[in-house]
Design a protein around this motif. Structure first.
Motif, PDB file in Angstrom:
ATOM      1  N   ASP A   1       2.319  -5.123  56.030  1.00 17.38           N
ATOM      2  CA  ASP A   1       3.115  -4.155  56.428  1.00 17.38           C
ATOM      3  C   ASP A   1       2.644  -3.023  55.527  1.00 17.38           C
ATOM      4  O   ASP A   1       1.909  -3.098  54.746  1.00 17.38           O
ATOM      5  N   ARG A   2       3.293  -1.666  55.738  1.00 12.41           N
ATOM      6  CA  ARG A   2       2.867  -0.619  54.971  1.00 12.41           C
ATOM      7  C   ARG A   2       3.438  -0.788  53.597  1.00 12.41           C
ATOM      8  O   ARG A   2       2.858  -0.336  52.691  1.00 12.41           O
ATOM      9  N   HIS A   3       4.554  -1.528  53.328  1.00  8.58           N
ATOM     10  CA  HIS A   3       5.120  -1.471  52.145  1.00  8.58           C
ATOM     11  C   HIS A   3       4.119  -2.661  51.221  1.00  8.58           C
ATOM     12  O   HIS A   3       3.929  -2.303  50.198  1.00  8.58           O
ATOM     13  N   CYS A   4       3.833  -3.521  52.090  1.00  9.25           N
ATOM     14  CA  CYS A   4       2.762  -4.630  50.998  1.00  9.25           C
ATOM     15  C   CYS A   4       1.532  -3.790  50.966  1.00  9.25           C
ATOM     16  O   CYS A   4       1.009  -4.052  49.992  1.00  9.25           O
ATOM     17  N   ARG A   5       1.127  -2.994  51.917  1.00 12.19           N
ATOM     18  CA  ARG A   5      -0.319  -2.310  51.656  1.00 12.19           C
ATOM     19  C   ARG A   5       0.000  -1.207  50.475  1.00 12.19           C
ATOM     20  O   ARG A   5      -0.976  -1.032  49.737  1.00 12.19           O
ATOM     21  N   TYR A   6       0.950  -0.577  50.287  1.00 10.10           N
ATOM     22  CA  TYR A   6       1.082   0.461  49.271  1.00 10.10           C
ATOM     23  C   TYR A   6       1.266  -0.442  47.972  1.00 10.10           C
ATOM     24  O   TYR A   6       0.533   0.079  47.054  1.00 10.10           O
ATOM     25  N   LEU A   7       1.758  -1.515  47.672  1.00  2.72           N
ATOM     26  CA  LEU A   7       1.703  -2.278  46.594  1.00  2.72           C
ATOM     27  C   LEU A   7       0.302  -2.748  46.219  1.00  2.72           C
ATOM     28  O   LEU A   7      -0.066  -2.657  45.121  1.00  2.72           O
ATOM     29  N   HIS A   8      -0.527  -3.350  47.294  1.00  6.15           N
ATOM     30  CA  HIS A   8      -1.843  -3.903  47.272  1.00  6.15           C
ATOM     31  C   HIS A   8      -2.638  -2.683  46.566  1.00  6.15           C
ATOM     32  O   HIS A   8      -3.551  -3.048  45.881  1.00  6.15           O
ATOM     33  N   ARG A   9      -2.473  -1.391  47.186  1.00  6.20           N
ATOM     34  CA  ARG A   9      -3.232  -0.256  46.758  1.00  6.20           C
ATOM     35  C   ARG A   9      -2.978  -0.014  45.319  1.00  6.20           C
ATOM     36  O   ARG A   9      -4.067   0.688  44.801  1.00  6.20           O
ATOM     37  N   LEU A  10      -1.996  -0.117  44.927  1.00  6.61           N
ATOM     38  CA  LEU A  10      -1.814   0.008  43.389  1.00  6.61           C
ATOM     39  C   LEU A  10      -2.527  -0.965  42.336  1.00  6.61           C
ATOM     40  O   LEU A  10      -2.894  -0.457  41.538  1.00  6.61           O
ATOM     41  N   LEU A  11      -2.700  -2.012  43.013  1.00  3.87           N
ATOM     42  CA  LEU A  11      -3.407  -3.060  42.253  1.00  3.87           C
ATOM     43  C   LEU A  11      -4.746  -2.698  42.332  1.00  3.87           C
ATOM     44  O   LEU A  11      -5.619  -3.581  41.489  1.00  3.87           O
ATOM     45  N   SER A  12      -5.306  -2.596  43.452  1.00  2.89           N
ATOM     46  CA  SER A  12      -6.600  -2.288  43.679  1.00  2.89           C
ATOM     47  C   SER A  12      -6.848  -1.007  44.346  1.00  2.89           C
ATOM     48  O   SER A  12      -6.441  -0.799  45.253  1.00  2.89           O
ATOM     49  N   ARG A  13      -7.720   0.130  43.770  1.00  2.00           N
ATOM     50  CA  ARG A  13      -7.949   1.169  44.427  1.00  2.00           C
ATOM     51  C   ARG A  13      -9.277   1.115  45.270  1.00  2.00           C
ATOM     52  O   ARG A  13      -9.409   2.017  46.021  1.00  2.00           O
ATOM     53  N   GLU A  14      -9.660   0.023  45.087  1.00  2.00           N
ATOM     54  CA  GLU A  14     -11.311  -0.196  45.912  1.00  2.00           C
ATOM     55  C   GLU A  14     -11.051  -0.865  47.281  1.00  2.00           C
ATOM     56  O   GLU A  14     -11.998  -0.913  48.087  1.00  2.00           O
ATOM     57  N   ALA A  15     -10.325  -2.036  47.060  1.00  2.25           N
ATOM     58  CA  ALA A  15     -10.409  -3.112  48.146  1.00  2.25           C
ATOM     59  C   ALA A  15      -9.938  -2.423  49.458  1.00  2.25           C
ATOM     60  O   ALA A  15      -9.171  -1.667  49.374  1.00  2.25           O
ATOM     61  N   LEU A  16     -10.646  -2.788  50.750  1.00  2.00           N
ATOM     62  CA  LEU A  16      -9.996  -2.501  52.222  1.00  2.00           C
ATOM     63  C   LEU A  16      -8.769  -3.218  52.426  1.00  2.00           C
ATOM     64  O   LEU A  16      -8.703  -4.434  52.284  1.00  2.00           O
ATOM     65  N   LEU A  17      -7.816  -2.492  53.075  1.00  3.62           N
ATOM     66  CA  LEU A  17      -6.640  -3.248  53.451  1.00  3.62           C
ATOM     67  C   LEU A  17      -6.667  -2.791  55.048  1.00  3.62           C
ATOM     68  O   LEU A  17      -7.203  -2.060  55.465  1.00  3.62           O
ATOM     69  N   TYR A  18      -5.723  -4.012  55.292  1.00  2.00           N
ATOM     70  CA  TYR A  18      -5.847  -4.118  56.910  1.00  2.00           C
ATOM     71  C   TYR A  18      -4.277  -4.070  57.318  1.00  2.00           C
ATOM     72  O   TYR A  18      -3.432  -4.726  56.752  1.00  2.00           O
ATOM     73  N   THR A  19      -3.896  -3.629  58.434  1.00  3.40           N
ATOM     74  CA  THR A  19      -2.493  -3.592  59.085  1.00  3.40           C
ATOM     75  C   THR A  19      -2.449  -5.026  59.593  1.00  3.40           C
ATOM     76  O   THR A  19      -3.224  -5.855  59.793  1.00  3.40           O
ATOM     77  N   GLU A  20      -1.133  -5.217  59.817  1.00  4.08           N
ATOM     78  CA  GLU A  20      -0.860  -6.371  60.844  1.00  4.08           C
ATOM     79  C   GLU A  20      -1.352  -6.078  62.029  1.00  4.08           C
ATOM     80  O   GLU A  20      -1.454  -4.925  62.219  1.00  4.08           O
ATOM     81  N   MET A  21      -1.538  -7.219  62.832  1.00  2.00           N
ATOM     82  CA  MET A  21      -2.102  -6.881  64.242  1.00  2.00           C
ATOM     83  C   MET A  21      -1.193  -6.252  64.967  1.00  2.00           C
ATOM     84  O   MET A  21       0.011  -6.338  65.177  1.00  2.00           O
ATOM     85  N   VAL A  22      -1.529  -5.004  65.605  1.00  2.00           N
ATOM     86  CA  VAL A  22      -0.597  -4.117  66.418  1.00  2.00           C
ATOM     87  C   VAL A  22      -1.387  -4.318  67.855  1.00  2.00           C
ATOM     88  O   VAL A  22      -2.588  -4.228  68.238  1.00  2.00           O
ATOM     89  N   THR A  23      -0.381  -4.705  68.998  1.00  2.00           N
ATOM     90  CA  THR A  23      -0.969  -4.674  70.209  1.00  2.00           C
ATOM     91  C   THR A  23      -1.326  -3.515  70.788  1.00  2.00           C
ATOM     92  O   THR A  23      -0.469  -2.562  70.939  1.00  2.00           O
ATOM     93  N   ALA A  24      -2.404  -3.483  71.639  1.00  2.98           N
ATOM     94  CA  ALA A  24      -2.550  -2.318  72.249  1.00  2.98           C
ATOM     95  C   ALA A  24      -1.592  -1.967  73.485  1.00  2.98           C
ATOM     96  O   ALA A  24      -1.077  -0.601  73.824  1.00  2.98           O
ATOM     97  N   PRO A  25      -1.109  -2.902  74.203  1.00  3.58           N
ATOM     98  CA  PRO A  25       0.283  -2.802  75.398  1.00  3.58           C
ATOM     99  C   PRO A  25       1.471  -2.122  74.505  1.00  3.58           C
ATOM    100  O   PRO A  25       1.964  -1.226  75.173  1.00  3.58           O
ATOM    101  N   ALA A  26       1.583  -2.354  73.065  1.00  4.49           N
ATOM    102  CA  ALA A  26       2.884  -1.770  72.490  1.00  4.49           C
ATOM    103  C   ALA A  26       2.752  -0.315  72.312  1.00  4.49           C
ATOM    104  O   ALA A  26       3.656   0.360  72.386  1.00  4.49           O
TER     105      ALA A  26
END
Length: 342
Positions: free
Chosen positions: A28-53
């Motif tokens: 989720d966005r909190h996890c991604r914020y932490l991961h971005r601090l640890l790596s400025r370069e790696a590509l991050l992904y969201t959890e799967m979000v369904t199109a119907p939602a």
């Protein structure tokens, strides 16, 4: 890597040399914020979000993210081309750098919606979905898939799948190097039991040299990631290891994979998370929503067990605030490097 804005296609492709997999209930966005601090370069992904939602349910809050997360990709689940086109456009408007289609999740819930790994059986529909997503918005559309499902022969179906979908305008694939068994195995078992076939994914790069191909599945260290890159693949995606031992994977990633020493160490990242935590609490959030992603930061290090316990127990208290994290970090920093408490 430019932070706080949309990145260019070449930057995204470079970032995809190492990515953190989309993981339900984890990235989720909190996890991604932490991961971005640890790596400025790696590509991050969201959890799967369904199109119907997004399209039928109007759950646009699922697209919330911080500008600091870039480069960050939105993963969508769905099988209706028109609906996915709208969802992709919403994702692009929300500021995501890439729109990814999930063709790999084997869960019963996902199958019942006729998306995820079951779509490996219908490459024409996947191609139609991707073509609609490409036409609807300006971001690159990518696909995360398996090597096959059930009784399919991966060496036969995977090349056909890639050929059909790439013809629809997809130039980048992430391939989980396992089949998915849609009946008889749980999602967890589907991450471990079907055998890995890295060689097949390497062969796909030889067959489709013009495509950007990343590999996923069972990769637990940067040593393994580097070996796979050396075999000619364009990128490596790491899932559970990056979540459970984020410092081991991400703190060294910028230097080893990208040639840039730009990420933070674990202690520095914890301190950098404190203002983020304060802002989250001020907005009505709970401490545990953030700290649950920080549990593994000191995995394998002195004091790791005490760190996990302090965060887990402290975050459950009604008045839990940043002091819980500060006190846990102080205990880690006070320990001798030679101590063993893992």
């Amino acid at each position: 890597m430019t932070q706080g804005g949309i990145t260019t296609l070449s930057q995204i492709h470079r970032a995809a040399r190492l990515s953190v997999a989309p993981m339900m209930d984890w990235t989720d966005r909190h996890c991604r914020y932490l991961h971005r601090l640890l790596s400025r370069e790696a590509l991050l992904y969201t959890e799967m979000v369904t199109a119907p939602a997004l399209v039928r349910g109007g759950a646009l809050h699922l697209l919330d993210h911080n500008v600091e997360e870039h480069p960050v990709a939105l993963q969508l689940g769905g099988s209706d081309p028109a609906e996915l086109a709208v969802a992709a456009r919403l994702g692009a408007e929300a500021g995501y750098d890439e729109i990814n289609l999930n063709v790999g999740c084997p869960s019963d819930r996902v199958q019942s919606g006729t998306f995820g790994a079951i779509l490996m059986k219908d490459p024409s529909l996947v191609a139609e979905c991707c073509a609609a997503m490409v036409a609807a918005q300006p971001r690159e559309v990518t696909v995360k898939c398996r090597i096959g499902v059930d009784d399919q022969m991966p060496e036969e179906v995977l090349p056909e799948f890639i050929a059909r979908v790439s013809a629809a305008g997809v130039g980048r694939f992430t391939i989980h190097a396992r089949k998915a068994w849609l009946q008889g195995l749980s999602p967890k078992e589907n991450r471990d039991i079907p055998p890995l076939d890295y060689d097949l994914v390497v062969k796909m790069k030889a067959l489709f040299p013009h495509l950007h191909l990343s590999i996923n599945g069972g990769i637990a260290s940067l040593d393994e990631a580097e070996m796979l890159l050396e075999r000619g693949l364009d990128g490596v995606m790491i899932g559970r290891a990056a979540y459970h031992q984020p410092a081991d994977i991400l703190c060294s990633a910028d230097a080893r994979i990208f040639g840039k020493a730009t990420g933070m160490g674990a202690e520095e990242a914890v301190r950098a998370m404190l203002p983020y935590i304060e802002a989250h609490l001020s907005a009505g959030g709970k401490l545990g929503q953030v700290t649950r992603h920080m549990i593994g930061l000191f995995a394998g290090r002195a004091g790791a067990r005490a760190w996990r316990r302090s965060l887990s127990e402290g975050a459950a208290k009604p008045d839990a605030g940043p002091q819980v994290v500060e006190e846990a970090l102080a205990r880690i920093c006070a320990l001798e490097p030679q101590a063993q408490d893992v």
